[in-house]
Design a protein around this motif. Sequence first.
Motif, short mmCIF file in Angstrom:
data_model
loop_
_atom_site.label_atom_id
_atom_site.label_comp_id
_atom_site.label_asym_id
_atom_site.label_seq_id
_atom_site.Cartn_x
_atom_site.Cartn_y
_atom_site.Cartn_z
N THR A 45 3.54 0.10 -0.11
CA THR A 45 2.99 1.46 -0.06
C THR A 45 2.31 1.62 1.30
O THR A 45 1.37 0.89 1.61
N SER A 61 9.51 9.80 4.92
CA SER A 61 10.38 9.93 3.73
C SER A 61 11.34 11.09 3.93
O SER A 61 11.02 12.07 4.60
N GLY A 78 9.85 1.55 -0.72
CA GLY A 78 8.41 1.65 -0.98
C GLY A 78 7.94 3.07 -1.14
O GLY A 78 8.70 3.95 -1.55
N ARG A 79 6.68 3.27 -0.83
CA ARG A 79 6.09 4.60 -0.97
C ARG A 79 5.34 4.97 0.31
O ARG A 79 4.87 4.10 1.04
N PHE A 80 5.24 6.27 0.52
CA PHE A 80 4.59 6.78 1.73
C PHE A 80 3.52 7.78 1.33
O PHE A 80 3.76 8.67 0.51
N ILE A 81 2.34 7.63 1.92
CA ILE A 81 1.28 8.62 1.70
C ILE A 81 0.91 9.19 3.05
O ILE A 81 0.51 8.46 3.97
N GLY A 82 1.06 10.50 3.20
CA GLY A 82 0.70 11.14 4.45
C GLY A 82 -0.76 11.57 4.41
O GLY A 82 -1.16 12.35 3.56
N LEU A 83 -1.54 11.00 5.30
CA LEU A 83 -2.95 11.38 5.40
C LEU A 83 -3.12 12.06 6.75
O LEU A 83 -2.96 11.42 7.77
N VAL A 96 -9.20 7.70 -1.23
CA VAL A 96 -7.77 7.51 -1.50
C VAL A 96 -7.48 6.02 -1.70
O VAL A 96 -6.76 5.62 -2.62
N GLN A 99 -8.24 4.80 -5.07
CA GLN A 99 -7.34 5.21 -6.16
C GLN A 99 -6.00 4.50 -6.14
O GLN A 99 -5.42 4.24 -7.18
N ILE A 100 -5.49 4.25 -4.94
CA ILE A 100 -4.13 3.76 -4.81
C ILE A 100 -4.12 2.42 -4.08
O ILE A 100 -4.72 2.29 -3.01
N PRO A 101 -3.44 1.43 -4.64
CA PRO A 101 -3.35 0.16 -3.91
C PRO A 101 -2.40 0.30 -2.71
O PRO A 101 -1.19 0.27 -2.87
#
Lengths: 234, 431
Positions: A45, A61, A78-83, A96, A99-101
Amino acid sequence: MPAAETRLIFDVPNGRLVFQPGALDAWAEHLAWCYELMGVKRGATIAVQDFGGSPLSFLGSALLMPGLVRGVAERLGGRFIGLDASAERVTLTPAVLEQIPVDVLVVRADVAALLAAEIRHKGRSGTGKPPARTVIAFNDEDPPPMRGSGAPWRYLLHVPSSMLMAPQCGTCGYFHLRAGVYRLDGVQVSNLGYQGAPSWRLPQSWTRTPEGCALGLDDSTISPAAWTQAVEQG
Amino acid sequence: MRENSQTPERPDEIERWPRARLESWHLERLAEVVAHARANVPFYSARWLQAGFGEGQIESLRDFERIPIVSKQDLIKARESWANSADGPVGFSTRGTSGEPLVLWLDAAEEEIYIRPTMRGFRWAGFRPAMTALLMSPVWHRLAACEAHAVVRLGGNCAFFWGSLGADNMDSFVRTLFSVRPEFVTTTAPFLLAMVRRGAQGGLDLAEAFRSVESVVAVGLPLTPRMREFLAERLGVGDVFERAGTQEGAALDDCRLHAMPHVHEDVCYLEVVDANGAPVAPGRRGRLVVTKLAPAGSVFVRYDTGDIAAFAVDPCKCGCGFRRLKIYGRPESSVMVGERMITAYDVRIGVERDSALLGRNVLLIRDRSAASGVLTVAIEGERSDGAEGVEERLCAELGVERVKILWLGGLRINWGFRQVIDGREIGISNG
């Protein structure tokens, strides 16, 4: 599928990137390669604190950009989080992370200090898991001071106007200019995959380093001179 | 997610459906979403079991309204029993205006469903093939991620500026306006208002910067009718459209009549409820509760967004059968004056009746005097000639005993999403 004449235009510092459908996937593949060279595992992630117009964000993504068939998240499984990299959003990042590993946190160099301060200020509740790796993306000529090779973080040389993404290798410690994507002639780095990209001139404080890293035998490698000396002195 | 056999072939066909047909369709979608949540999201199955909401009970919209409403804190506390890695490859964080941000996940099936209303909203706003749209960052918001896809499917080009939507990135935005010359722009209302302010100060030729722009779609702040007209006039653009929505699934767009944004009822089911969770009649305000009609991505069933909203009473004359709803604000953009909740939107409506005050930043001050019925409002700039009239008007329209206006003179406060401040932040004693 977008029409062939569709254009995706990104204004970046000192330049502009223009892509047509189908051109983004090669760069997503390259960015995924960069992450793997920096030691990022499949299934990771990845959270990116950067502007949305940065390749580090929009290649994250296929869901973020039309014409991108497989972004970094899809390629790495995997996963992508845009901050977003605004000061307002940086203040939210510690929550954030609670909350999220997050396995990998990628941060623009110019907000890294602010983010570090926020994390210190907010403290940690103990429920969240700190990122396994932090990547500092920088594009200036004076990268932050080198840290020990055992540190859980890496640097990514990122010059958006030249579409240059060169990761710091976890094995040799130098920055890889991937063979077939970039060519190093003297002090000029040419982009072979993006026609019209201005070449990037190696800053004076940077040097070409011994090549032949096992993770990229044909790659050219570069590094700030001070880092090279540190590596050579063991 | 399986393809829904009842999804209209033509994207706009559903807009013209009779209400009864749309409600019947909603019922089927809600039952589908509830079944998905029960089977895949342990948080919901446990919560519903505890509340005595058993299987097979969605036979009417009244049945659906018996499902317990959930809050952001419930979901944050639930963590992986609400959202997990199977929910989708891309995460977004809410802005955290009411405390902690909530991280939610988007997957391809869900995005596909939400691209369609984005295309509809952009068409309403005048987007045409071959136009170039200067768009918000795709990582800014779950709905923003759909924008580039919508533009490309409508046959257009996308442009992005470097930076974020804060006043410190205005120069970068303007550079892209000048160099790309887009016909269509999506951005936030506070960002536009900051540009108008810069223009008024002589630091920006707005007419030249927006010369090519035909339509602007603004998000992030409920626009008053006069504010919308003011923006269109100052920016020199053809029209300004309000777009609203939440990361949790609500999606709304202005049609060309600007009578109040339409809910995209093919992707979300919205309710407005009172403090006890009972539905309130159209025209009356209450809390906005959202259910995403896509059984994909992070699942939201009867989620209390915290927004204050009201449905329109009448159908829109534009011909679209989707209900209209206005989101007025949130508790964080409101103050309690005595027993009344006053939103910043309500105050701006009253202030802007004085044309001289249009475009000025208006902030509510949260202080101790509010408890005794005094509403304190800070307005940037010098006292206007009609100041006493403004105070009287606000008293009458808002039903508060007294209104105190503080004129901020040369003190400039950035336009932002936050519309309520503690008086001490601008050097006013608290109380």
